[in-house]
Design a protein around this motif. Structure first.
Motif, PDB file in Angstrom:
ATOM      1  N   ASP A  77      -3.532   0.734  10.381  1.00 15.83           N
ATOM      2  CA  ASP A  77      -2.743  -0.325  11.012  1.00 15.83           C
ATOM      3  C   ASP A  77      -2.804  -1.623  10.202  1.00 15.83           C
ATOM      4  O   ASP A  77      -1.804  -2.336  10.091  1.00 15.83           O
ATOM      5  CB  ASP A  77      -3.238  -0.579  12.432  1.00 15.83           C
ATOM      6  N   LYS A  78      -3.956  -1.909   9.610  1.00 11.54           N
ATOM      7  CA  LYS A  78      -4.095  -3.108   8.779  1.00 11.54           C
ATOM      8  C   LYS A  78      -3.203  -3.022   7.546  1.00 11.54           C
ATOM      9  O   LYS A  78      -2.539  -3.991   7.175  1.00 11.54           O
ATOM     10  CB  LYS A  78      -5.553  -3.284   8.357  1.00 11.54           C
ATOM     11  N   GLU A 127       0.395  -3.593   8.539  1.00 10.90           N
ATOM     12  CA  GLU A 127       0.661  -5.010   8.778  1.00 10.90           C
ATOM     13  C   GLU A 127       0.803  -5.771   7.462  1.00 10.90           C
ATOM     14  O   GLU A 127       1.689  -6.614   7.320  1.00 10.90           O
ATOM     15  CB  GLU A 127      -0.459  -5.634   9.603  1.00 10.90           C
ATOM     16  N   GLU A 128      -0.063  -5.463   6.482  1.00 13.46           N
ATOM     17  CA  GLU A 128       0.030  -6.118   5.180  1.00 13.46           C
ATOM     18  C   GLU A 128       1.347  -5.777   4.491  1.00 13.46           C
ATOM     19  O   GLU A 128       1.986  -6.646   3.892  1.00 13.46           O
ATOM     20  CB  GLU A 128      -1.145  -5.714   4.305  1.00 13.46           C
ATOM     21  N   ASN A 129       1.770  -4.517   4.578  1.00 17.22           N
ATOM     22  CA  ASN A 129       3.052  -4.114   3.997  1.00 17.22           C
ATOM     23  C   ASN A 129       4.206  -4.837   4.668  1.00 17.22           C
ATOM     24  O   ASN A 129       5.178  -5.227   4.013  1.00 17.22           O
ATOM     25  CB  ASN A 129       3.243  -2.610   4.105  1.00 17.22           C
ATOM     26  N   HIS A 164       0.853  -1.186   0.000  1.00 12.92           N
ATOM     27  CA  HIS A 164       0.000   0.000   0.000  1.00 12.92           C
ATOM     28  C   HIS A 164       0.887   1.233   0.000  1.00 12.92           C
ATOM     29  O   HIS A 164       1.881   1.296   0.722  1.00 12.92           O
ATOM     30  CB  HIS A 164      -0.905   0.019   1.234  1.00 12.92           C
ATOM     31  N   LYS A 165       0.520   2.183  -0.804  1.00 12.63           N
ATOM     32  CA  LYS A 165       1.281   3.420  -0.912  1.00 12.63           C
ATOM     33  C   LYS A 165       0.700   4.452   0.049  1.00 12.63           C
ATOM     34  O   LYS A 165      -0.519   4.583   0.172  1.00 12.63           O
ATOM     35  CB  LYS A 165       1.207   3.946  -2.350  1.00 12.63           C
TER      36      LYS A 165
END
Length: 137
Positions: free
Chosen positions: A79-80, A83-85, A63-64
């Protein structure tokens, strides 16, 4: 392209000068075909258009961080998204380590002065073969 155990299984052609990574990808794999349909592709932010240009459900990029504007004064990721990054980063670092392994062969780091046709591609292929051999033994 690399596997999670740092083995290199595809090398694109070499390009002279400063060529963007996504431009090289589009030249090697022209958009419109299902190149990555059955692969899990984890790319970095340099490949911004890959999701829209190529078909495949397993193409993921980080995500940018959004740009600050009047409509969007908060310029942080949720925050999600963070975490994915982080999960993507932990996997992509293995590919970066494979690239670093290739660069241990100094012929890839310094200026290449041989002018034989396609010899630079051969040198990169030999370095990748040595790296993969080094992983096994």
């Amino acid at each position: 392209m690399s596997t999670l155990d740092k083995a290199i299984f595809f090398l694109g052609g070499t390009f002279s000068g400063h060529t963007h990574d996504y431009t090289m990808l589009k030249e090697e794999f022209p958009p419109g075909k299902a190149w990555f349909q059955f692969m899990k592709v984890l790319a970095d932010l340099g490949y911004q258009g890959i999701v829209s240009d190529y078909s495949g459900e397993n193409i993921r990029i980080p995500h940018k961080k959004p740009r600050k504007s009047k409509k969007n004064p908060i310029i942080s990721l949720s925050d999600k998204q963070k975490e994915e990054n982080q999960v993507l980063s932990k996997i992509r670092i293995l590919v970066e380590n494979a690239i670093c392994g290739l660069k241990r062969y100094n012929i890839l780091v310094h200026r290449f002065r041989n002018h034989r046709n396609n010899f630079d591609d051969d040198v990169v292929g030999i370095a990748a073969g040595l790296w993969n051999f080094n992983l096994r033994y």
